[in-house]
Structures are given as C-alpha cells and as structure tokens.
Design an enzyme around this catalytic site. Sequence first.
Site, mmCIF file in Angstrom:
data_model
loop_
_atom_site.group_PDB
_atom_site.id
_atom_site.type_symbol
_atom_site.label_atom_id
_atom_site.label_comp_id
_atom_site.label_asym_id
_atom_site.label_seq_id
_atom_site.Cartn_x
_atom_site.Cartn_y
_atom_site.Cartn_z
ATOM 1 N N HIS A 82 104.362 53.656 140.972
ATOM 2 C CA HIS A 82 103.733 52.427 140.417
ATOM 3 C C HIS A 82 102.736 52.716 139.485
ATOM 4 C CE1 HIS A 82 103.204 47.866 140.268
ATOM 5 N NE2 HIS A 82 102.112 48.254 139.684
ATOM 6 N N HIS A 84 100.965 52.613 135.180
ATOM 7 C CA HIS A 84 100.810 52.166 133.691
ATOM 8 C C HIS A 84 100.294 53.031 132.913
ATOM 9 C CE1 HIS A 84 101.583 47.737 135.166
ATOM 10 N NE2 HIS A 84 101.002 48.223 136.330
ATOM 11 N N LYS A 87 98.751 51.659 129.573
ATOM 12 C CA LYS A 87 97.276 51.168 129.531
ATOM 13 C C LYS A 87 96.179 52.138 129.880
ATOM 14 C CE LYS A 87 98.862 46.510 131.247
ATOM 15 N NZ LYS A 87 100.236 46.728 131.660
ATOM 16 N N GLU A 237 100.296 38.836 142.807
ATOM 17 C CA GLU A 237 99.160 39.409 142.921
ATOM 18 C C GLU A 237 97.958 38.704 142.644
ATOM 19 O OE1 GLU A 237 96.953 43.477 140.522
ATOM 20 O OE2 GLU A 237 98.904 42.567 139.699
ATOM 21 N N ASP A 334 98.834 52.988 140.613
ATOM 22 C CA ASP A 334 98.554 51.620 139.489
ATOM 23 C C ASP A 334 97.856 52.046 138.343
ATOM 24 O OD1 ASP A 334 99.247 48.874 139.142
ATOM 25 O OD2 ASP A 334 97.797 48.147 140.195
ATOM 26 N N ASN A 335 96.783 51.341 138.070
ATOM 27 C CA ASN A 335 96.280 51.607 136.774
ATOM 28 C C ASN A 335 95.019 52.325 136.790
ATOM 29 O OD1 ASN A 335 97.515 48.548 137.004
ATOM 30 N ND2 ASN A 335 96.649 48.608 134.879
#
Length: 441
Positions: A82, A84, A87, A237, A334-335
């Site tokens: 997971h 991104h 971004k 979330e 994640d990010n």
Amino acid sequence: MTTGFARLPDASAFRLANLRVPACLIEGCDIAADRSGLARVDLAVAKGRIEAIGLAGTVAAGVGPALDLDGGIALPRLVDCHTHLDKGHIWPRSPNPDGTFPGALTTVAADREANWSAKDVRSRMDFSLRTAFAHGTAAMRTHLDSLGKQIGISWSVYAEIRAEWTGRITLQASPLFGADAALDPTHMAAVVAAVKAHGDKLLGCVTYMIPELDRALDILFRAAIENGFDLDFHVDETNDPAARSLEHIADAALRHRFTGRILCGHCCSLSLQAPEDEARIIAKVREAGIAVVSLPLCNMYLQDRRHGRTPRWRGITALHELKAAGVPVMIASDNTRDPFYAYGDLDLVEVLREGTRILQLDHSGSDWANAVARTPAETMGVEAGIIAVGARADLVLTRARDWTEFFCRPQIDRSVLVAGRAIDRTLPDYRELDHLMGRAS
C-alpha cells in the site's frame, strides 16, 4: 562491493553460512527455530537462485566461496502492498498547513491540479522506486489518483515505469477516487478502460459513509466481476465509530459471492467499535475473505490531531484481533513526504521496526515478519517474500543477531541481494527533485 560484511561473494555460486532467518518465511523446509522465531541456517546460492537451505553447518560448501554471516538476521526482499507513488515527495512545494486529514485532502487536490504533468509524476515515481529498491523492496502496490484528466496522465506513465522496473521491483496499481465517483457511469467507464489498457486487473476506491455507499459498492463489485479484477479499498480512515464501511464491503462481497482478492487499507475506526460490534465486523471480514493492511506511520501522523492537544489514540486498526480471527494482516508504507505523511522513505525495515512499537507486535507471536513479506506477496499474487529452494536469491542481510538488535538500529549497513548479486544501496539525493519544487538546486 563493500558492505557491512566486508565483501559479499561476487560469484555465480556461493554459500551464505550461519545466518538467522524468521522461520515463518522459510518455505518447504522444517527447520527448528528459537523462541523468537529465528532459525539458524546456511543457504547455497547458484545462478541467482537459492539451491539449498539447511541448519547452520549442514550445507556443503560446493563450488565457489562462502561468507560467514556470524548469526546476522536475513530476510527475503520485502513487499510493500500500500503506497502512493504518484503523491510522493510533493511536500516541499505543497506542505500540509495543519497536519490534519482535511488539510491533506485539499492540499493534494490543489497540487494535483496545478503540477501533475507526465514529467512531474514520472520523475517522482522513479525517485521513489530507486529509494525502495535500495532499501530492499521486491514488490509494491501503488494507488493512483484517478480523477478527470489525471486518469489519462498517470496510468500511461505508470505502465512505462512498470516496464522499466521489470526484474527489479514488481509493480501493481489500483485506481483511487471517492466512493461517490463510482456513481458516475462516465467516470467508471474511464477508470475501467485505463485499468484494462495499462493496469493490473485491480479496482478500488475510498469508502466512507455516504447515503449511497451500498449502491456504489455494488457498481464496483459488478465491474470487478465482469472484468476479472481484484479489489483494493481505502476504508474508514477516521476516529468516528459511526464509520463502518468495512462492514458494508464485507456485506457486498458476500452478497455478490465475490471470489477475487480483496484488500482493505486503514480500517482505523474498527478499533473504536464496541466489543460486540468489532467482533461482528471481524467475523464478516473473515467470512468474506478480506485481507487488511494497517498503515501505522501515516495514521499516527494524521489521526487524532488537534492543535494544542496531545493525541489520545494511535490511529491504528484492530490488527491483533483480525489476525487472531484468521484474517490475513499486513503493514505497509503508505504515503511518503506528501501532505498525508510528511516523512517516510519507502523502507519496510523502518515500517516493521516502527510498526512493532506502535502496534505492540512484540510479545504477541513470532511470525509478524510475515506482515511485510509472505502475507502481502500472497495478497498481491506475486512471487516474493519467502526464502525457498528454487526461489530467486533476493535477500536483505543485516548484522543484527536478534530482534532487539534489529529493532534498536535502522540497519543502515544492511546489504541487499537481487538474484544473488549485491546492489548499490546509494539513495537518491532529494536535490534531484528541486527543479520540480520551484527552487534552485
């Protein structure tokens, strides 16, 4: 190449002796482990693949040199399910004004509209992949913002990047948009077409408690069934216990008798349910065959943030309870350096290290290494995350001899083998992205 082990063998056949490997990640060999779940083994490598696994001292040297790892922990290259990539690294030009979830949403939307050209997305994605590769990542799944013009930009860039990285990192992508957009037939047609043309048979969205959530989910499940897609959702979330879209997803999966893979990320509000509601939802998730990924670093950053107030909650899902019920669970990055998370480096060793602290994975079983290796690989359907005879010799080698040594330091001196060869672990310099941030190098 010099490493923490002085020098790794530069030969087509060699032996790695006296290393510790999490027994849960060894496939096809029944080797006794210590109480922390680590098995002491030798590995023989030939032509880029693992040729033999045995208890330390039992694997014959064979042809080629040997390297004694002095009891250091070795992992397979890891799996980040997971992320991104589209971004990543926009923080210098678009920081989150207040560190909140709404602040992240509005800031990313503005940056996407103003800056996400093919050149911009490609440069940042490639930078991120070079970082993850140097840290020891074998496979990644990224979510791609799929709204309006960005559908036509990001998906074609992604397809090019995926092809360029073949053999180094296995890539997958899932579309990302709000659940309400699924109600728009034109939007759905464009997303499905992009996935068919450039994607990996994955469909998904961000779910939240809109009045027409069940209808939106029915549209997504029908599209997945018609096209043979798996599903990947961003779920609940939030710290609002009324957010129960995870249960709606499970109900939809059972209603449609869905047989594909489903991965749900975040699921933060699950840990704030009343015990009987939590148990009911988890039972449905298990019955529906849904896997869950927690994103501890990002959710610690965003959740329960109020100016001038100390946070009271870690922002993580009920991962222990899900695992105990038989739900496949994992953790991921994640990010990275964007308004949703100002930090991070796509380093799964860091994610496992910090996730162990945040989620208290210690004292709760000896197989949590699965959460960044075997389990996400199985969920993604990729060959990675295990150490097995015949598997590619993709390894992360450390000097740490037990989990306390492993987690006390960031393992910056680790070595990474890809197909039996040590890679250059030099990380890309952030200055490479200065031209995209509107500042001079």
